[in-house]
Design a protein around this motif. Structure first.
Motif, mmCIF file in Angstrom:
data_model
loop_
_atom_site.group_PDB
_atom_site.id
_atom_site.type_symbol
_atom_site.label_atom_id
_atom_site.label_comp_id
_atom_site.label_asym_id
_atom_site.label_seq_id
_atom_site.Cartn_x
_atom_site.Cartn_y
_atom_site.Cartn_z
ATOM 1 N N SER A 24 -0.485 7.766 -10.435
ATOM 2 C CA SER A 24 -0.496 7.825 -9.201
ATOM 3 C C SER A 24 0.288 6.453 -9.380
ATOM 4 O O SER A 24 0.803 6.065 -9.857
ATOM 5 C CB SER A 24 -1.399 6.794 -8.721
ATOM 6 O OG SER A 24 -1.795 6.284 -7.067
ATOM 7 N N PRO A 25 1.542 6.914 -7.695
ATOM 8 C CA PRO A 25 2.419 5.857 -7.661
ATOM 9 C C PRO A 25 1.679 4.842 -6.737
ATOM 10 O O PRO A 25 2.042 4.246 -5.661
ATOM 11 C CB PRO A 25 3.325 7.096 -5.758
ATOM 12 C CG PRO A 25 2.701 7.784 -6.201
ATOM 13 C CD PRO A 25 1.497 7.870 -7.501
ATOM 14 N N LEU A 26 1.636 3.758 -7.604
ATOM 15 C CA LEU A 26 1.144 2.424 -7.330
ATOM 16 C C LEU A 26 1.606 1.518 -7.528
ATOM 17 O O LEU A 26 1.657 1.455 -9.217
ATOM 18 C CB LEU A 26 -0.388 2.770 -7.690
ATOM 19 C CG LEU A 26 -1.556 1.039 -7.824
ATOM 20 C CD1 LEU A 26 -1.814 0.649 -6.324
ATOM 21 C CD2 LEU A 26 -2.803 1.378 -8.913
ATOM 22 N N GLY A 27 2.018 0.291 -7.246
ATOM 23 C CA GLY A 27 1.950 -1.052 -7.383
ATOM 24 C C GLY A 27 3.505 -1.302 -6.496
ATOM 25 O O GLY A 27 3.458 -1.095 -5.887
ATOM 26 N N TRP A 28 3.424 -2.872 -6.524
ATOM 27 C CA TRP A 28 3.788 -4.063 -5.624
ATOM 28 C C TRP A 28 5.372 -3.360 -6.046
ATOM 29 O O TRP A 28 5.951 -3.873 -4.578
ATOM 30 C CB TRP A 28 3.471 -4.842 -6.114
ATOM 31 C CG TRP A 28 3.974 -5.992 -5.303
ATOM 32 C CD1 TRP A 28 5.295 -6.916 -5.455
ATOM 33 C CD2 TRP A 28 3.061 -5.969 -3.739
ATOM 34 N NE1 TRP A 28 4.976 -7.738 -3.907
ATOM 35 C CE2 TRP A 28 4.403 -7.151 -3.076
ATOM 36 C CE3 TRP A 28 2.131 -5.486 -2.903
ATOM 37 C CZ2 TRP A 28 4.090 -7.966 -1.817
ATOM 38 C CZ3 TRP A 28 2.508 -6.001 -2.074
ATOM 39 C CH2 TRP A 28 3.033 -7.227 -1.444
ATOM 40 N N VAL A 68 -7.404 12.923 -4.997
ATOM 41 C CA VAL A 68 -6.980 13.499 -5.228
ATOM 42 C C VAL A 68 -5.070 13.080 -4.530
ATOM 43 O O VAL A 68 -3.919 12.823 -5.304
ATOM 44 C CB VAL A 68 -6.854 14.775 -6.414
ATOM 45 C CG1 VAL A 68 -5.199 14.678 -6.892
ATOM 46 C CG2 VAL A 68 -7.460 14.324 -7.925
ATOM 47 N N SER A 69 -5.471 13.644 -2.986
ATOM 48 C CA SER A 69 -4.394 13.652 -2.796
ATOM 49 C C SER A 69 -4.296 13.052 -1.537
ATOM 50 O O SER A 69 -2.846 11.881 -2.197
ATOM 51 C CB SER A 69 -5.167 14.552 -1.483
ATOM 52 O OG SER A 69 -4.691 15.052 -0.074
ATOM 53 N N ILE A 70 -4.919 11.897 -2.294
ATOM 54 C CA ILE A 70 -4.603 10.425 -1.424
ATOM 55 C C ILE A 70 -4.305 9.439 -2.976
ATOM 56 O O ILE A 70 -2.644 8.971 -2.426
ATOM 57 C CB ILE A 70 -5.907 9.772 -0.937
ATOM 58 C CG1 ILE A 70 -6.678 9.983 -0.163
ATOM 59 C CG2 ILE A 70 -6.061 8.262 -1.381
ATOM 60 C CD1 ILE A 70 -7.808 9.358 0.993
ATOM 61 N N LEU A 81 -5.660 1.202 -1.792
ATOM 62 C CA LEU A 81 -6.411 2.454 -2.392
ATOM 63 C C LEU A 81 -7.458 2.653 -2.304
ATOM 64 O O LEU A 81 -7.992 3.732 -2.248
ATOM 65 C CB LEU A 81 -5.340 2.937 -4.054
ATOM 66 C CG LEU A 81 -6.090 4.273 -4.393
ATOM 67 C CD1 LEU A 81 -5.260 5.553 -3.584
ATOM 68 C CD2 LEU A 81 -5.488 4.580 -5.898
ATOM 69 N N ALA A 82 -8.130 2.111 -3.501
ATOM 70 C CA ALA A 82 -10.061 2.425 -2.797
ATOM 71 C C ALA A 82 -10.080 1.963 -1.423
ATOM 72 O O ALA A 82 -11.237 3.164 -0.888
ATOM 73 C CB ALA A 82 -10.213 1.497 -4.646
#
Length: 125
Positions: A24-28, A68-70, A81-82
């Protein structure tokens, strides 16, 4: 083994989607989102079961698709995200009374190493 702890209503059934793993494109940091972060999402929800007709129940494949979309859109924080996953599930699926989401960031870059960092969110209608 699920870590989700939803209190079960005996009038309803609980559905579990466990360990949906993706990047996922997740991160600070911008670079972190650009490279992607490996996450695992587990979801439990409660719903009535009154029919064998798929149009009258919550199709877990549709819940999976929404998750998955989110996860494919950028988020800075695991908590964000959660919370978005739980909120959208409650909003999109009117037959879901309660939802519990656990999002885990797998193998976070910490010393000493650990398997995951997790956030759990519970929403009710």
């Amino acid at each position: 083994e699920s870590k989700l702890t939803m209190i079960k209503n005996p009038e309803m059934i609980t559905i579990h989607l466990e360990k949906i793993e993706l990047v996922s494109p997740l991160g600070w940091w911008d670079e972190e989102r650009r490279l992607g972060t490996k996450v695992s999402i587990s979801c439990s929800y409660q719903t009535n079961f009154n029919s064998n007709n798929l149009s009258e129940i919550v199709d877990y494949a549709e819940v999976h698709c929404l998750i998955v979309s989110i996860c494919n859109s950028p988020h800075k924080l695991l908590e964000e995200l959660a919370n978005e996953i739980a909120s959208q599930i409650i909003t999109e699926f009117k037959l879901i009374a309660e939802v519990e989401i656990m999002v885990s960031k797998l193998n976070p870059p910490l010393t000493p190493p650990m398997n995951s960092f997790s956030v759990q969110v519970f929403k009710t209608r």
